[in-house]
Structures are given as structure tokens and as C-alpha cells.
Design a protein around this motif. Structure first.
Motif, PDB file in Angstrom:
ATOM      1  N   SER A   9       0.810  -1.216  -0.101  1.00  0.00           N
ATOM      2  CA  SER A   9       0.066  -0.041  -0.002  1.00  0.00           C
ATOM      3  C   SER A   9       0.951   1.310   0.075  1.00  0.00           C
ATOM      4  N   SER A  10       1.983   1.268   0.599  1.00  0.00           N
ATOM      5  CA  SER A  10       2.821   2.593   0.737  1.00  0.00           C
ATOM      6  C   SER A  10       4.281   2.631   0.790  1.00  0.00           C
ATOM      7  N   LEU A  11       4.508   1.209   1.413  1.00  0.00           N
ATOM      8  CA  LEU A  11       6.327   1.311   1.673  1.00  0.00           C
ATOM      9  C   LEU A  11       7.103   1.034   0.518  1.00  0.00           C
ATOM     10  N   LYS A  12       6.552   0.577  -0.594  1.00  0.00           N
ATOM     11  CA  LYS A  12       7.128   0.206  -1.804  1.00  0.00           C
ATOM     12  C   LYS A  12       7.631   1.562  -2.742  1.00  0.00           C
ATOM     13  N   PHE A  13       6.830   2.560  -2.307  1.00  0.00           N
ATOM     14  CA  PHE A  13       7.112   3.881  -3.100  1.00  0.00           C
ATOM     15  C   PHE A  13       8.431   4.470  -2.404  1.00  0.00           C
ATOM     16  N   TYR A  14       8.884   4.089  -1.285  1.00  0.00           N
ATOM     17  CA  TYR A  14       9.907   4.602  -0.556  1.00  0.00           C
ATOM     18  C   TYR A  14      11.265   3.793  -0.796  1.00  0.00           C
ATOM     19  N   CYS A  15      10.955   2.649  -1.408  1.00  0.00           N
ATOM     20  CA  CYS A  15      12.319   1.719  -1.978  1.00  0.00           C
ATOM     21  C   CYS A  15      12.146   1.083  -3.230  1.00  0.00           C
ATOM     22  N   GLN A  16      11.645   1.909  -4.119  1.00  0.00           N
ATOM     23  CA  GLN A  16      11.665   1.251  -5.555  1.00  0.00           C
ATOM     24  C   GLN A  16      12.915   1.221  -6.131  1.00  0.00           C
ATOM     25  N   ARG A  17      12.964   0.094  -7.015  1.00  0.00           N
ATOM     26  CA  ARG A  17      14.193  -0.230  -7.906  1.00  0.00           C
ATOM     27  C   ARG A  17      14.054   0.261  -8.943  1.00  0.00           C
ATOM     28  N   PHE A  18      15.118   0.610  -9.497  1.00  0.00           N
ATOM     29  CA  PHE A  18      15.234   1.243 -11.015  1.00  0.00           C
ATOM     30  C   PHE A  18      16.368   0.760 -11.609  1.00  0.00           C
ATOM     31  N   SER A  19      16.307  -0.741 -11.515  1.00  0.00           N
ATOM     32  CA  SER A  19      17.446  -1.539 -12.169  1.00  0.00           C
ATOM     33  C   SER A  19      17.123  -2.679 -12.800  1.00  0.00           C
ATOM     34  N   ASN A  20      17.939  -3.559 -13.338  1.00  0.00           N
ATOM     35  CA  ASN A  20      17.701  -4.803 -13.836  1.00  0.00           C
ATOM     36  C   ASN A  20      17.336  -5.852 -12.748  1.00  0.00           C
ATOM     37  N   ASN A  21      17.629  -5.476 -11.484  1.00  0.00           N
ATOM     38  CA  ASN A  21      17.081  -6.261 -10.265  1.00  0.00           C
ATOM     39  C   ASN A  21      15.855  -5.945  -9.741  1.00  0.00           C
ATOM     40  N   ALA A  22      14.971  -5.652 -10.504  1.00  0.00           N
ATOM     41  CA  ALA A  22      13.746  -5.057  -9.869  1.00  0.00           C
ATOM     42  C   ALA A  22      12.865  -5.778  -8.992  1.00  0.00           C
ATOM     43  N   ASN A  23      13.080  -7.030  -9.313  1.00  0.00           N
ATOM     44  CA  ASN A  23      12.590  -8.146  -8.894  1.00  0.00           C
ATOM     45  C   ASN A  23      13.233  -9.283  -8.314  1.00  0.00           C
ATOM     46  N   PRO A  24      13.970  -9.087  -6.873  1.00  0.00           N
ATOM     47  CA  PRO A  24      14.955  -9.983  -6.352  1.00  0.00           C
ATOM     48  C   PRO A  24      14.309 -11.396  -5.796  1.00  0.00           C
ATOM     49  N   LEU A  77      19.386   0.177   2.272  1.00  0.00           N
ATOM     50  CA  LEU A  77      18.708   0.630   1.346  1.00  0.00           C
ATOM     51  C   LEU A  77      17.203   0.901   1.828  1.00  0.00           C
ATOM     52  N   MET A  78      16.555   0.064   2.717  1.00  0.00           N
ATOM     53  CA  MET A  78      15.505   0.349   3.136  1.00  0.00           C
ATOM     54  C   MET A  78      15.061   1.352   4.397  1.00  0.00           C
ATOM     55  N   SER A  79      16.239   2.033   4.620  1.00  0.00           N
ATOM     56  CA  SER A  79      16.194   2.911   5.708  1.00  0.00           C
ATOM     57  C   SER A  79      14.839   3.780   5.715  1.00  0.00           C
ATOM     58  N   GLU A  80      14.550   4.678   4.656  1.00  0.00           N
ATOM     59  CA  GLU A  80      13.445   5.363   4.576  1.00  0.00           C
ATOM     60  C   GLU A  80      12.202   4.757   4.663  1.00  0.00           C
ATOM     61  N   ALA A  81      12.137   3.424   4.097  1.00  0.00           N
ATOM     62  CA  ALA A  81      10.855   2.720   3.998  1.00  0.00           C
ATOM     63  C   ALA A  81      10.749   2.123   5.612  1.00  0.00           C
ATOM     64  N   ILE A  82      11.780   1.904   6.174  1.00  0.00           N
ATOM     65  CA  ILE A  82      11.581   1.559   7.672  1.00  0.00           C
ATOM     66  C   ILE A  82      10.967   2.690   8.598  1.00  0.00           C
ATOM     67  N   SER A  83      11.683   3.760   8.301  1.00  0.00           N
ATOM     68  CA  SER A  83      11.165   4.969   8.687  1.00  0.00           C
ATOM     69  C   SER A  83       9.664   5.300   8.453  1.00  0.00           C
ATOM     70  N   HIS A  84       9.058   5.297   7.400  1.00  0.00           N
ATOM     71  CA  HIS A  84       7.792   5.169   7.313  1.00  0.00           C
ATOM     72  C   HIS A  84       6.960   4.162   7.835  1.00  0.00           C
ATOM     73  N   LEU A  85       7.413   3.012   7.944  1.00  0.00           N
ATOM     74  CA  LEU A  85       6.874   1.823   8.827  1.00  0.00           C
ATOM     75  C   LEU A  85       6.522   2.060  10.178  1.00  0.00           C
TER      76      LEU A  85
END
Length: 124
Positions: A9-24, A77-85
């Protein structure tokens, strides 16, 4: 499921991937779940302890667990998402009688080093 729902719903917008490894193979939801479970329920607070515990005891839950270096890098890399969580958790589970204008702080700080040895010992 709670972490997955909040992530979608919301966290994925704070840690989006813009690379070839977008779906690890080891997803961000799994990363957050392992980190929070080991920290909250197992009382491990260092990333190395969390990774080691997950590797030794929770590998059936997380079969695609990456190496410690990758785990640590991705967690950073997830620091911003954890902050919003955390912000979301605080607002969602705040008791009804909680006073938002009052804060409690620790008035007795822990002394991390003492000044016993006034002269430093270094090479000549």
C-alpha cells in the motif's frame, strides 16, 4: 501478511528499484519480516546476529536468504521505508488515552568513556 499489506500500500514507494534487479528472489517484504521478527521477538539487535539467527533457524521460512553482505546492503537501502513503517505503526497502534503533547526522555545518560587516562598512548 501485515508487512506485505503495508509494503504494497505505501512502503514500496520509498524503496523502489530502477534497475535490472527490480524483482529480487529475496523480496523486500521478506527482508523486513526477518529483520523485525528477529529484533522484536528474538531480541537480536545487530544485523550480523539477525542474519546469523535467520540463517541457522529460519532458513525454512526464508530459503533464498542472501549472504550477510547483501542482506546488510539491502537493509541499508530500506532505511526510508523503515522510517515510514515506524511512523505508520505508531499512529496505528497509539492508545486512545495517549497524550501526544508530552514526551518522556532519559535524564540519566550512560557514560560511554571515562577520563582516567589523560595521556594518550601512541607510537613515537
Amino acid at each position: 501478511m501485515y508487512i506485505c499489506d503495508i509494503y504494497e500500500s505505501s512502503l514500496k514507494f520509498y524503496c523502489q528499484r530502477f534497475s535490472n534487479n527490480a524483482n529480487p528472489t529475496f523480496t523486500d517484504q521478506e527482508l523486513l519480516t526477518a529483520y523485525l521478527f528477529c529484533g522484536a521477538y528474538q531480541r537480536y539487535f545487530s544485523i550480523k546476529e539477525i542474519h546469523t539467527f535467520t540463517q541457522e533457524y529460519l532458513l525454512s521460512w526464508f530459503p533464498k536468504l542472501p549472504s550477510y553482505q547483501t542482506f546488510n546492503y539491502r537493509l541499508n537501502l530500506m532505511s526510508e521505508a523503515i522510517s515510514h513503517l515506524v511512523e505508520h505503526l505508531i499512529t496505528s497502534f497509539k492508545p486512545a488515552d495517549c497524550d501526544t503533547t508530552t514526551s518522556i526522555i532519559d535524564s540519566m545518560p550512560i557514560i560511554t568513556c571515562a577520563g582516567k587516562n589523560k595521556t594518550g598512548k601512541v607510537a613515537n
